[in-house]
Design a protein around this motif. Structure first.
Motif, PDB file in Angstrom:
ATOM      1  N   TYR A   4       0.894  -1.232  -0.041  1.00  0.00           N
ATOM      2  CA  TYR A   4       0.046   0.004   0.146  1.00  0.00           C
ATOM      3  C   TYR A   4       0.991   1.244   0.090  1.00  0.00           C
ATOM      4  CZ  TYR A   4      -3.707  -2.808   1.656  1.00  0.00           C
ATOM      5  OH  TYR A   4      -4.710  -4.188   1.918  1.00  0.00           O
ATOM      6  N   PRO A  21      -8.547  -1.480   0.273  1.00  0.00           N
ATOM      7  CA  PRO A  21      -8.741  -2.988   0.163  1.00  0.00           C
ATOM      8  C   PRO A  21      -9.962  -3.253  -0.125  1.00  0.00           C
ATOM      9  CG  PRO A  21      -7.627  -2.295   2.336  1.00  0.00           C
ATOM     10  CD  PRO A  21      -7.883  -1.079   1.689  1.00  0.00           C
ATOM     11  N   GLN A  25     -12.080  -8.288   1.581  1.00  0.00           N
ATOM     12  CA  GLN A  25     -10.918  -8.207   2.343  1.00  0.00           C
ATOM     13  C   GLN A  25     -10.930  -7.947   3.590  1.00  0.00           C
ATOM     14  OE1 GLN A  25      -8.190  -5.882  -0.527  1.00  0.00           O
ATOM     15  NE2 GLN A  25      -6.742  -7.710  -0.201  1.00  0.00           N
ATOM     16  N   ARG A 150     -13.880   1.254   4.397  1.00  0.00           N
ATOM     17  CA  ARG A 150     -13.468   1.817   2.890  1.00  0.00           C
ATOM     18  C   ARG A 150     -14.066   3.230   2.707  1.00  0.00           C
ATOM     19  NH1 ARG A 150     -15.671  -0.847  -0.565  1.00  0.00           N
ATOM     20  NH2 ARG A 150     -14.054  -0.859  -2.111  1.00  0.00           N
ATOM     21  N   PRO A 199      -4.141  -3.753   6.753  1.00  0.00           N
ATOM     22  CA  PRO A 199      -5.514  -3.405   6.125  1.00  0.00           C
ATOM     23  C   PRO A 199      -6.689  -2.889   7.570  1.00  0.00           C
ATOM     24  CG  PRO A 199      -5.758  -5.522   6.095  1.00  0.00           C
ATOM     25  CD  PRO A 199      -4.083  -5.232   6.527  1.00  0.00           C
TER      26      PRO A 199
END
Length: 295
Positions: A4, A21, A25, A150, A199
């Motif tokens: 990342y 992600p 995920q 997210r 993540p």
């Protein structure tokens, strides 16, 4: 960074990892790792951590309760929804204060515990789902959740539309990343920006970027406070990064500081201190209080 990189979100200007992600995920991370995998030892939502450190967390929730009381009035009998409620310890506290509480939580472990305590908790991954509670809530809390999402802006807009009463209050707590104490300590001791951990954490906020996000999503920020600036110990030379035992000692000193003031009738001093630190952009956590913008 495990493949990342860190970028500024082009629409909302907070920092986030790239690529973001996938939903799958993230879902698997919370189902399989957040409470039971390697991440568990860093996770203060874990039940054993919260029970062991109960006095610390009770004071944290007292801050929230009293600020909400200040802005929206008597909370007894009022409704509260905790999104990402974990093992429901905050819900138990707010219920003890006379509030009617509900929770949303993606992990089976957290939901099962809440239900065992007689709480109304539903298991739901809240990024892609909307639950009809049949009512809107006077207070919605999102405590150490927004950094994991997210699409944080979409979740805030969903809260505004579906969950928060027009006269209610949203309370969001996130880590205060890239604050000045943190940046200086990282530079002084070459700590490789230890707070960046995808993540698990996708988004990285400071006071300005979080306030900007709130305003763009339809909220008016009415109060900002931070928590004890834990990175100050790093500047004292107590380099706790990667040293669990030293980190616990520093945390215990922070707890002793807060408890000593509160137990000696100086809770308001703590409130004023943490409000001032929030205005300076310092402190380990940011807590932001907002109401729907009036059209």
């Amino acid at each position: 960074m495990n493949g990342y990189k860190l970028v500024e979100d082009p629409e909302f200007n907070y920092l986030r990892v790239d690529p973001v992600p996938s939903y799958e995920q993230v879902e698997q991370f919370y189902l399989n790792e957040f409470y039971s995998g390697e991440y568990k030892k860093f996770n203060d939502s874990d039940l054993a951590v919260q029970e062991k450190d109960k006095e610390f967390f009770l004071l944290r929730w007292r801050f929230i309760y009293e600020q909400c009381h200040k802005y929206i009035g008597d909370l007894k009998g009022r409704t509260l929804l905790d999104i990402g409620c974990g093992y429901c310890q905050a819900l138990l506290y707010f219920r003890e204060q006379g509030m009617q509480v509900s929770g949303m939580e993606p992990s089976a472990e957290g939901c099962a515990y809440g239900i065992s305590q007689g709480l109304s908790v539903i298991q739901l991954g809240f990024e892609n789902h909307i639950h009809d509670f049949g009512e809107k809530f006077d207070v919605v809390t999102l405590l150490n959740v927004l950094e994991h999402l997210r699409e944080p802006a979409e979740v805030l807009k969903r809260i505004l539309k579906h969950y928060l009463s027009p006269n209610g209050m949203l309370v969001v707590e996130v880590p205060n990343e890239f604050n000045e104490f943190q940046v200086v300590a990282d530079r002084e001791y070459q700590l490789d920006q230890w707070w960046i951990c995808p993540p698990g954490h996708i988004n990285y906020f400071n006071v300005n970027s979080l306030k900007n996000l709130f305003e763009l999503c339809g909220f008016e920020v009415v109060h900002i406070e931070s928590s004890f600036p834990l990175e100050m110990f790093l500047l004292f030379g107590d380099v706790y990064v990667g040293k669990d035992a030293l980190g616990k000692i520093c945390h215990q000193k922070r707890v002793k500081f807060e408890q000593t003031l509160a137990q000696n009738g100086r809770f308001e001093v703590l409130q004023k201190l943490y409000q001032s630190l929030g205005e300076l952009g310092l402190g380990r956590q940011i807590t932001m209080y907002a109401i729907p913008k009036k059209s």
